[in-house]
Design a protein around this motif. Structure first.
Motif, PDB file in Angstrom:
ATOM      1  N   VAL A 341       0.837  -1.205   0.000  1.00 44.71           N
ATOM      2  CA  VAL A 341       0.000   0.000   0.000  1.00 44.71           C
ATOM      3  C   VAL A 341       0.869   1.251   0.000  1.00 44.71           C
ATOM      4  CG1 VAL A 341      -1.723   1.323   1.304  1.00 44.71           C
ATOM      5  CG2 VAL A 341      -1.926  -1.166   1.141  1.00 44.71           C
ATOM      6  N   THR A 342       1.956   1.222   0.768  1.00 44.30           N
ATOM      7  CA  THR A 342       2.819   2.389   0.878  1.00 44.30           C
ATOM      8  C   THR A 342       3.500   2.715  -0.451  1.00 44.30           C
ATOM      9  OG1 THR A 342       3.192   2.036   3.239  1.00 44.30           O
ATOM     10  CG2 THR A 342       4.829   3.333   2.065  1.00 44.30           C
ATOM     11  N   GLN A 343       3.906   1.696  -1.188  1.00 44.43           N
ATOM     12  CA  GLN A 343       4.498   1.958  -2.494  1.00 44.43           C
ATOM     13  C   GLN A 343       3.505   2.651  -3.422  1.00 44.43           C
ATOM     14  OE1 GLN A 343       7.682   1.668  -3.686  1.00 44.43           O
ATOM     15  NE2 GLN A 343       8.017   1.411  -1.477  1.00 44.43           N
ATOM     16  N   CYS A 344       2.247   2.231  -3.342  1.00 46.32           N
ATOM     17  CA  CYS A 344       1.206   2.906  -4.132  1.00 46.32           C
ATOM     18  C   CYS A 344       1.020   4.340  -3.651  1.00 46.32           C
ATOM     19  CB  CYS A 344      -0.112   2.139  -4.024  1.00 46.32           C
ATOM     20  SG  CYS A 344      -0.088   0.499  -4.782  1.00 46.32           S
ATOM     21  N   ALA A 345       1.081   4.531  -2.336  1.00 45.82           N
ATOM     22  CA  ALA A 345       0.902   5.877  -1.777  1.00 45.82           C
ATOM     23  C   ALA A 345       2.051   6.801  -2.179  1.00 45.82           C
ATOM     24  CB  ALA A 345       0.799   5.795  -0.256  1.00 45.82           C
ATOM     25  N   LEU A 346       3.273   6.266  -2.307  1.00 44.35           N
ATOM     26  CA  LEU A 346       4.435   7.081  -2.661  1.00 44.35           C
ATOM     27  C   LEU A 346       4.496   7.374  -4.161  1.00 44.35           C
ATOM     28  CD1 LEU A 346       7.244   5.512  -0.440  1.00 44.35           C
ATOM     29  CD2 LEU A 346       6.151   7.743  -0.168  1.00 44.35           C
ATOM     30  N   ASN A 347       3.968   6.448  -4.960  1.00 48.47           N
ATOM     31  CA  ASN A 347       4.028   6.614  -6.411  1.00 48.47           C
ATOM     32  C   ASN A 347       2.758   7.222  -6.991  1.00 48.47           C
ATOM     33  OD1 ASN A 347       6.646   5.445  -6.723  1.00 48.47           O
ATOM     34  ND2 ASN A 347       5.745   3.423  -6.447  1.00 48.47           N
ATOM     35  N   GLY A 348       1.756   7.423  -6.146  1.00 53.17           N
ATOM     36  CA  GLY A 348       0.500   7.996  -6.622  1.00 53.17           C
ATOM     37  C   GLY A 348      -0.356   7.020  -7.398  1.00 53.17           C
ATOM     38  N   TYR A 349      -0.139   5.699  -7.178  1.00 53.01           N
ATOM     39  CA  TYR A 349      -0.960   4.687  -7.869  1.00 53.01           C
ATOM     40  C   TYR A 349      -2.216   4.424  -7.036  1.00 53.01           C
ATOM     41  CZ  TYR A 349       3.411   3.821 -10.408  1.00 53.01           C
ATOM     42  OH  TYR A 349       4.551   3.975 -11.158  1.00 53.01           O
ATOM     43  N   TYR A 350      -3.088   5.400  -7.006  1.00 50.73           N
ATOM     44  CA  TYR A 350      -4.214   5.326  -6.082  1.00 50.73           C
ATOM     45  C   TYR A 350      -5.324   4.388  -6.557  1.00 50.73           C
ATOM     46  CZ  TYR A 350      -1.915   9.446  -4.149  1.00 50.73           C
ATOM     47  OH  TYR A 350      -1.006  10.291  -3.595  1.00 50.73           O
ATOM     48  N   ASP A 351      -5.297   4.014  -7.813  1.00 51.84           N
ATOM     49  CA  ASP A 351      -6.320   3.075  -8.308  1.00 51.84           C
ATOM     50  C   ASP A 351      -6.001   1.633  -7.941  1.00 51.84           C
ATOM     51  OD1 ASP A 351      -7.741   5.123  -9.419  1.00 51.84           O
ATOM     52  OD2 ASP A 351      -6.809   4.942 -11.403  1.00 51.84           O
ATOM     53  N   SER A 352      -4.797   1.396  -7.443  1.00 47.72           N
ATOM     54  CA  SER A 352      -4.379   0.017  -7.174  1.00 47.72           C
ATOM     55  C   SER A 352      -4.919  -0.529  -5.865  1.00 47.72           C
ATOM     56  CB  SER A 352      -2.838  -0.063  -7.151  1.00 47.72           C
ATOM     57  OG  SER A 352      -2.297   0.383  -8.368  1.00 47.72           O
ATOM     58  N   GLU A 353      -5.289   0.344  -4.940  1.00 43.10           N
ATOM     59  CA  GLU A 353      -5.762  -0.091  -3.625  1.00 43.10           C
ATOM     60  C   GLU A 353      -7.059   0.635  -3.275  1.00 43.10           C
ATOM     61  OE1 GLU A 353      -4.606  -2.383  -1.621  1.00 43.10           O
ATOM     62  OE2 GLU A 353      -2.662  -2.834  -2.570  1.00 43.10           O
ATOM     63  N   ALA A 354      -8.049  -0.132  -2.793  1.00 52.87           N
ATOM     64  CA  ALA A 354      -9.346   0.447  -2.445  1.00 52.87           C
ATOM     65  C   ALA A 354      -9.246   1.417  -1.277  1.00 52.87           C
ATOM     66  CB  ALA A 354     -10.345  -0.667  -2.107  1.00 52.87           C
ATOM     67  N   ILE A 355      -8.205   1.281  -0.484  1.00 52.11           N
ATOM     68  CA  ILE A 355      -8.070   2.108   0.714  1.00 52.11           C
ATOM     69  C   ILE A 355      -8.016   3.597   0.368  1.00 52.11           C
ATOM     70  CG2 ILE A 355      -5.540   2.016   0.737  1.00 52.11           C
ATOM     71  CD1 ILE A 355      -5.672   1.826   3.758  1.00 52.11           C
ATOM     72  N   PHE A 356      -7.480   3.938  -0.810  1.00 56.07           N
ATOM     73  CA  PHE A 356      -7.357   5.351  -1.175  1.00 56.07           C
ATOM     74  C   PHE A 356      -8.701   5.954  -1.568  1.00 56.07           C
ATOM     75  CE2 PHE A 356      -3.160   3.470  -2.237  1.00 56.07           C
ATOM     76  CZ  PHE A 356      -2.426   4.122  -1.260  1.00 56.07           C
ATOM     77  N   THR A 357      -9.620   5.097  -2.012  1.00 57.00           N
ATOM     78  CA  THR A 357     -10.977   5.569  -2.281  1.00 57.00           C
ATOM     79  C   THR A 357     -11.760   5.717  -0.990  1.00 57.00           C
ATOM     80  OG1 THR A 357     -10.962   4.469  -4.444  1.00 57.00           O
ATOM     81  CG2 THR A 357     -13.110   5.082  -3.538  1.00 57.00           C
ATOM     82  N   GLU A 358     -11.562   4.754  -0.083  1.00 57.11           N
ATOM     83  CA  GLU A 358     -12.268   4.791   1.194  1.00 57.11           C
ATOM     84  C   GLU A 358     -11.754   5.911   2.096  1.00 57.11           C
ATOM     85  OE1 GLU A 358     -11.425   0.964   2.701  1.00 57.11           O
ATOM     86  OE2 GLU A 358     -12.589  -0.119   1.174  1.00 57.11           O
ATOM     87  N   ALA A 359     -10.463   6.194   2.017  1.00 58.43           N
ATOM     88  CA  ALA A 359      -9.861   7.215   2.888  1.00 58.43           C
ATOM     89  C   ALA A 359      -8.915   8.088   2.061  1.00 58.43           C
ATOM     90  CB  ALA A 359      -9.096   6.552   4.033  1.00 58.43           C
ATOM     91  N   PRO A 360      -9.440   9.125   1.422  1.00 55.24           N
ATOM     92  CA  PRO A 360      -8.599   9.989   0.575  1.00 55.24           C
ATOM     93  C   PRO A 360      -7.425  10.619   1.313  1.00 55.24           C
ATOM     94  CG  PRO A 360     -10.941  10.420   0.206  1.00 55.24           C
ATOM     95  CD  PRO A 360     -10.850   9.514   1.396  1.00 55.24           C
ATOM     96  N   ASN A 361      -7.512  10.754   2.640  1.00 59.87           N
ATOM     97  CA  ASN A 361      -6.403  11.344   3.397  1.00 59.87           C
ATOM     98  C   ASN A 361      -5.175  10.446   3.414  1.00 59.87           C
ATOM     99  OD1 ASN A 361      -8.030   9.571   5.086  1.00 59.87           O
ATOM    100  ND2 ASN A 361      -6.723  10.191   6.771  1.00 59.87           N
ATOM    101  N   MET A 362      -5.301   9.218   2.903  1.00 56.38           N
ATOM    102  CA  MET A 362      -4.159   8.307   2.853  1.00 56.38           C
ATOM    103  C   MET A 362      -3.289   8.531   1.606  1.00 56.38           C
ATOM    104  SD  MET A 362      -4.428   6.543   5.602  1.00 56.38           S
ATOM    105  CE  MET A 362      -3.328   5.163   5.326  1.00 56.38           C
ATOM    106  N   LYS A 363      -3.651   9.469   0.762  1.00 51.02           N
ATOM    107  CA  LYS A 363      -2.866   9.759  -0.438  1.00 51.02           C
ATOM    108  C   LYS A 363      -1.625  10.558  -0.027  1.00 51.02           C
ATOM    109  CE  LYS A 363      -6.898   9.638  -3.474  1.00 51.02           C
ATOM    110  NZ  LYS A 363      -7.750  10.363  -4.455  1.00 51.02           N
ATOM    111  N   LEU A 364      -0.624   9.837   0.409  1.00 54.21           N
ATOM    112  CA  LEU A 364       0.521  10.436   1.095  1.00 54.21           C
ATOM    113  C   LEU A 364       1.321  11.374   0.210  1.00 54.21           C
ATOM    114  CD1 LEU A 364       2.288  10.617   3.604  1.00 54.21           C
ATOM    115  CD2 LEU A 364       3.500   8.575   2.820  1.00 54.21           C
ATOM    116  N   ILE A 365       1.720  10.917  -0.980  1.00 58.83           N
ATOM    117  CA  ILE A 365       2.618  11.731  -1.800  1.00 58.83           C
ATOM    118  C   ILE A 365       1.927  13.005  -2.244  1.00 58.83           C
ATOM    119  CG2 ILE A 365       2.057  10.750  -4.055  1.00 58.83           C
ATOM    120  CD1 ILE A 365       5.544  11.699  -2.646  1.00 58.83           C
ATOM    121  N   THR A 366       0.611  12.965  -2.403  1.00 60.95           N
ATOM    122  CA  THR A 366      -0.131  14.178  -2.765  1.00 60.95           C
ATOM    123  C   THR A 366      -0.059  15.201  -1.648  1.00 60.95           C
ATOM    124  OG1 THR A 366      -1.669  12.900  -4.145  1.00 60.95           O
ATOM    125  CG2 THR A 366      -2.403  15.069  -3.406  1.00 60.95           C
TER     126      THR A 366
END
Length: 699
Positions: A341-366
């Motif tokens: 999940v963290t690799q997706c959060a750092l690379n901005g691959y937010y479509d890869s994990e449902a968690i970013f849709t459920e909790a937009p505040n988890m979009k770390l690199i943004t």
């Protein structure tokens, strides 16, 4: 004898309901018949007449728990007594209670007394006031199950609940017992698929009976309530007789299922016959069968839903963690999930994990990028102490400003949520003041003062110490700006880690132990390294010897000097009658020859300071964002985001694994209940229920 397919099908259907009731899944409401009545209402006599089962009369054997009495048609005559544990009982208690089983081939009062006494002991019932063991209780939420089988029996199940009482009798009963019994009765009749049989003595005022009011609360429309009027032979007053007749004829208190009058034998009457009980039994059997047929499809849907829920809960809990290999595997999977999940959060691959849709505040690199941009913008507009020219905002850079946002304030607030960070980061908010406005005379006087205080033996030049001193003053906001930004970034990363672990590890006990025993200290060490790196860079940039190999610096110095010449010549320039622009030679002579040495030095110091500050600021901001934030907090090998991983789990000692991932008693009990409710036999029963609902039963 001719077989009766309808009767066999009916019995099979009712058997399935009883088997489901045996599972004691409270979230599934089952069709049932519950008998209510105050003490001395004649409830026991009605039950005896309906079921043929006579509760033994002995001290301490009054109803202290719900009793389920089931009549079954079986080739062999016997009575089977068992206990259904209350919902939520721990594994050890449930196994102990379910192990209680007694079969009696011949019904005798002595045998029944002994069995019920044994059941009371197993359930921990205090049978007399002399029982002072604090572990005993007067009432229980367990259910005593009595099955009466024989060739003459017809399928019929009724649930008897303790009679309510209003006044406690210490030490045997307490006010808590009063509330417990009331709650027990209410829990049984609040089932929307329940037929409520209210036993009321005919010789009292029906409207004053509290038990009827409880039934009305559970069944406001009276659609599933039936009244049974007992002791009609005790009604001698004409007015009371008329009131009873009005009830039966539907002129009084309305109940959708109506009223039935029964006359039971007294305790010492063995000659009289029971009046009205056969009609009542037929009526109740029909009602129970009708509500069972009506509700069976809904029961089936509830069973399927609950089974799926139990399977989902078990899947969420993961495999049992009693062995260290299972504990290691469990934590290792969590670590792998965290890293994915963290690799997706750092690379901005937010479509890869449902968690970013459920909790937009988890979009770390943004969030980090926004904070870095705000930091850079603030540094550019307000990072210097004073403006050194009148056109500061147009010094070779496009004037731009980020829209105001609350990202920085939000990150600052996060720091207050985590006490473990307070000794590491700057928790006080820093509002950067605006630079002092440009005033040429003031800035020149200031430079002259610094020059006079720090000058050396140089002739026509100035020493590097003078540039150091002026730059150190001009950059005095660097430290609070950088430390505040790094602190906010730490808060953002720390909050991300905490939230992600909460989302991927639903077991609070595991989560808390992992956080407190392993992660917090390791995370704090990485934050300390990031803060130390920021302070290290501040020391080099502000207190080291000014130095740069960037050609931009020389270009800027030359440009400043050109701009100064241009400003003077523009002021002295004039145009001839022929349109030719000229500058007087005297002006040029004064610029080059007649300029005082001190003025020239002051101008040189200001030009060098302004040019070097721009080079330093750009370099420093980039280094802070790339090194402190990018490397030390996000992507470096020792960043906090790399700590929780499968490699960390592999290095844990056995006692650490047990302490973190071992299941506590509560978790083991929850797993036991979920396994029990979704065990193969339950699944088989649910399948049979589903199949049964698809049969074409001819009732």
């Amino acid at each position: 004898m001719e077989s009766n397919p309808s009767g066999l099908a009916s019995q099979a259907l009712l058997n399935k309901i009883d088997q489901l009731r045996e599972l004691n899944v409270k979230s599934i409401e089952l069709p049932q018949l519950v008998v209510l009545g105050d003490q001395s209402s004649g409830k026991s006599s009605v039950l005896e007449s309906l079921t043929g089962f006579s509760f033994p009369q002995a001290p301490g054997l009054c109803t202290r728990y719900a009793t389920q009495i089931s009549c079954r048609r079986e080739p062999e005559e016997y009575v089977a007594v068992s206990i259904i544990p209350q919902h939520g009982a721990d594994a050890a208690t449930e196994n102990r209670l379910r192990a209680f089983k007694h079969n009696i081939s011949t019904l005798t009062n002595e045998a029944l007394v002994q069995i019920i006494q044994d059941a009371n002991k197993v359930m921990g019932i205090r049978m007399t006031a002399d029982d002072t063991d604090p572990s005993l209780h007067t009432f229980s939420n367990d259910t005593l199950k009595i099955e009466i089988c024989g060739l003459e029996q017809k399928h019929f199940t009724v649930i008897d609940v303790p009679g309510i009482f209003r006044v406690s009798s210490p030490p045997f009963t307490t006010d808590h017992d009063v509330d417990l019994v009331r709650s027990m009765v209410e829990s049984h009749i609040q089932n929307s698929r329940t037929i409520i049989l209210v036993v009321l003595p005919s010789n009292v005022d029906i409207t004053t009976q509290e038990i009827l009011k409880m039934a009305e609360k559970a069944d406001p429309g009276g659609m599933q309530t039936m009244g049974v009027l007992t002791k009609p032979d005790l009604v001698t007053e004409v007015v009371t007789q008329k009131a009873i007749k009005d009830l039966i004829l539907g002129k009084g208190k309305q109940l959708r299922l109506g009223y039935c009058v029964v006359n039971n034998r007294s305790a010492d009457d063995e000659q009289s016959t029971v009046c009205g009980i056969e009609s009542l039994k037929i009526r109740l059997s029909d009602l129970l069968m009708n509500i069972t047929k009506k509700e069976f499809p809904h029961v089936k849907a509830d069973v399927a839903k609950q089974l799926e829920h139990r399977r989902s809960e078990l899947e969420r809990m993961g495999p049992s963690r009693t062995e260290q290999s299972a504990q290691s595997m469990y934590l290792g999977r969590l670590g792998s999930k965290f890293q994915a999940v963290t690799q997706c959060a750092l690379n901005g691959y937010y479509d890869s994990e449902a968690i970013f849709t459920e909790a937009p505040n988890m979009k770390l690199i943004t969030a980090v990028t926004k904070m870095n941009e705000k930091f850079s913008d603030t540094f550019w507009k307000k990072g210097h102490k004073r403006h050194t020219s009148s056109d500061w905002n147009d010094e070779g850079e496009a004037a731009h400003a980020l829209a105001e946002n609350d990202d920085a304030d939000f990150a600052q607030d996060l720091l207050k949520l985590y006490p473990e960070l307070h000794d590491i980061v700057e928790t006080d908010s820093y509002e950067c003041p605006k630079p002092k406005a440009f005033n040429n005379d003031f800035i020149m006087d200031h430079i002259e003062e610094v020059y006079q205080l720090n000058r050396g033996p140089e002739l026509g030049t100035f020493s590097s110490s003078i540039l150091s001193a002026t730059f150190r003053e001009q950059s005095e906001k660097f430290e609070p700006l950088v430390l505040t930004h790094v602190s906010r970034s730490i808060g953002l990363v720390h909050d991300y880690i905490s939230n992600l672990i909460t989302r991927i590890c639903r077991d609070k006990q595991v989560r808390d132990q992992l956080w407190e025993l392993i992660l917090v200290d390791a995370l704090c060490k990485t934050y300390v390294r990031a803060i130390e790196q920021a302070r290290f860079m501040l020391r080099i940039e502000r207190h080291g010897r000014p130095s740069t190999y960037n050609h931009y610096f020389s270009s800027e110095v030359q440009k400043k000097r050109q701009d100064r010449i241009k400003e003077i010549t523009e002021a002295a320039r004039y145009t001839t009658s022929k349109g030719v622009e000229l500058v007087p030679m005297a002006t040029l002579h004064n610029m080059v020859v007649n300029k005082e040495n001190a003025q020239q030095i002051r101008e040189d110091i200001l030009d060098v300071l302004t040019s070097y500050y721009k080079v330093s600021r750009k370099r420093f901001v980039n280094n802070v964002c790339r090194q402190v934030i990018g490397h030390f907090l996000l992507e470096g090998d020792e960043s906090p985001l790399k700590i929780f991983s499968s490699e960390l789990v592999m290095g844990l000692e056995d006692d650490q694994l047990e302490l973190i991932a071992g299941e506590d008693a509560e978790t083991r009990n929850q797993r036991f209940l979920l396994n029990r409710d979704s065990a193969p036999q339950q699944h088989h029963l649910a399948t049979r229920v589903t199949q049964q609902s698809q049969l074409r039963l001819q009732f």
